[in-house]
Design an enzyme around this catalytic site. Structure first.
Site, PDB file in Angstrom:
ATOM      1  N   ASP A  86       4.399   3.800  -9.250  1.00  0.00           N
ATOM      2  CA  ASP A  86       4.416   2.363  -8.961  1.00  0.00           C
ATOM      3  C   ASP A  86       5.820   1.889  -8.597  1.00  0.00           C
ATOM      4  O   ASP A  86       6.811   2.447  -9.079  1.00  0.00           O
ATOM      5  CB  ASP A  86       3.902   1.606 -10.203  1.00  0.00           C
ATOM      6  CG  ASP A  86       3.525   0.177  -9.872  1.00  0.00           C
ATOM      7  OD1 ASP A  86       3.416  -0.162  -8.677  1.00  0.00           O
ATOM      8  OD2 ASP A  86       3.329  -0.614 -10.821  1.00  0.00           O
TER       9      ASP A  86
ATOM     10  N   ASN B 215      -6.816  -0.638  -4.183  1.00  0.00           N
ATOM     11  CA  ASN B 215      -5.806  -0.721  -3.110  1.00  0.00           C
ATOM     12  C   ASN B 215      -6.409  -1.029  -1.739  1.00  0.00           C
ATOM     13  O   ASN B 215      -5.699  -1.459  -0.826  1.00  0.00           O
ATOM     14  CB  ASN B 215      -4.991   0.584  -3.018  1.00  0.00           C
ATOM     15  CG  ASN B 215      -3.981   0.757  -4.127  1.00  0.00           C
ATOM     16  OD1 ASN B 215      -3.619   1.864  -4.497  1.00  0.00           O
ATOM     17  ND2 ASN B 215      -3.486  -0.342  -4.673  1.00  0.00           N
TER      18      ASN B 215
END
Ligand code: FPP
Length: 252
Positions: A21, A69
């Site tokens: 991330d 996503n």
């Protein structure tokens, strides 16, 4: 002493899972577009895969693209897919050289055909490699996988193959797309977020979590070594008491 030398080779996790991330924030802090962060994230993927293979970690799962996503801006999704195709195509040689087998978990059918093709070719080519499994989670979410497992078991009940009473932990595990590998002992998330984000929910029941504020493109081998050292200093009790653990070698 260098971090690497502080690692106890006898107590390595068999499986490390990573939530990569911070690519977007890394790029934006440099006044660049988010995809610049993803491109630089590939370097960290390479570093970490190499370090795991060198040390003898047998399985590495990377959360590369979640089901959620897909809701990102179309341009970012397309750029990520393109990057994935390019990276797989250019890195297959390195995987072969390092005896690493490429695997995937997730709804591969939802990826663009060019991606599926590149991935399938790389998985086929590397299928007999033995040193380490590199598992990419792509269009993956744990709830998606658990639902698949439940559906498959329900179908077996419906067909009269098993009884409801036969359903147990092993059966649920064996129907997950992660069934071929041991559950991760260590889960790392970069970028300072303390969330699991629908990743391996069933499999991390007893994993040790390691959170770092380092953004993924800055994550190096040294950062990985630090995470492993931290993991090795923990006492894994699996619901038992500390006294039981010290007298029970299985849990040391
Ligand atoms: C999270 O950062 C990262 C991703 C959603 C994609 C990860 C992809 C790569 C590292 C590149 C390709 C990978 C492989 C395996 C070839 P973010 O965009 O959520 O960052 P932010 O939280 O700062 O916005």
């Amino acid at each position: 002493m260098p971090y690497k030398d502080k690692i106890n080779k006898e107590k390595l996790p068999r499986h490390i899972a990573i939530i990569m991330d911070g690519n977007g924030r890394w790029a934006m802090s440099k006044g660049k577009f988010r995809i610049f962060g993803h491109k630089n994230g590939v370097k960290a993927v390479r570093e970490v895969s190499e370090a795991c293979a060198e040390m003898g970690v047998k399985n590495l799962t990377l959360y590369a693209f979640s089901t959620e996503n897909w809701s990102r801006p179309k341009a970012e999704v397309n750029a990520l897919m393109e990057l994935l195709v390019k990276t797989i195509s250019s890195e297959t040689k390195t995987l072969m050289k390092n005896d690493i087998r490429l695997n995937t978990i997730g709804n591969l059918k939802s990826l663009p055909i060019s991606c599926q093709k590149e991935l399938n070719e790389a998985m086929e080519k590397t299928a007999s490699n033995k040193r380490m499994n590199l598992i990419l989670a792509l269009s993956y979410s744990s709830k998606w996988d658990i639902i698949r497992s439940i559906k498959s078991i329900a179908q077996q009940v419906k067909n009269g193959k098993i009884d409801i009473e036969d359903i147990n932990e092993e059966m649920v595990t064996s129907e997950l797309s992660t069934h071929k590998w041991p559950h991760p002992e260590l889960l790392i998330r970069t970028s300072g977020e303390h969330r699991i984000s629908n990743f391996l929910l069933w499999e991390i029941a007893y994993s040790e979590f390691y959170f770092t504020t380092t953004l993924w493109p800055d994550f190096t081998k040294e950062d990985l070594y630090k995470a492993i050292i931290d993991y090795q200093q923990r006492e894994r009790r699996f619901g038992k008491t500390s006294e039981q653990i010290t007298t029970d070698e299985n849990y040391s």
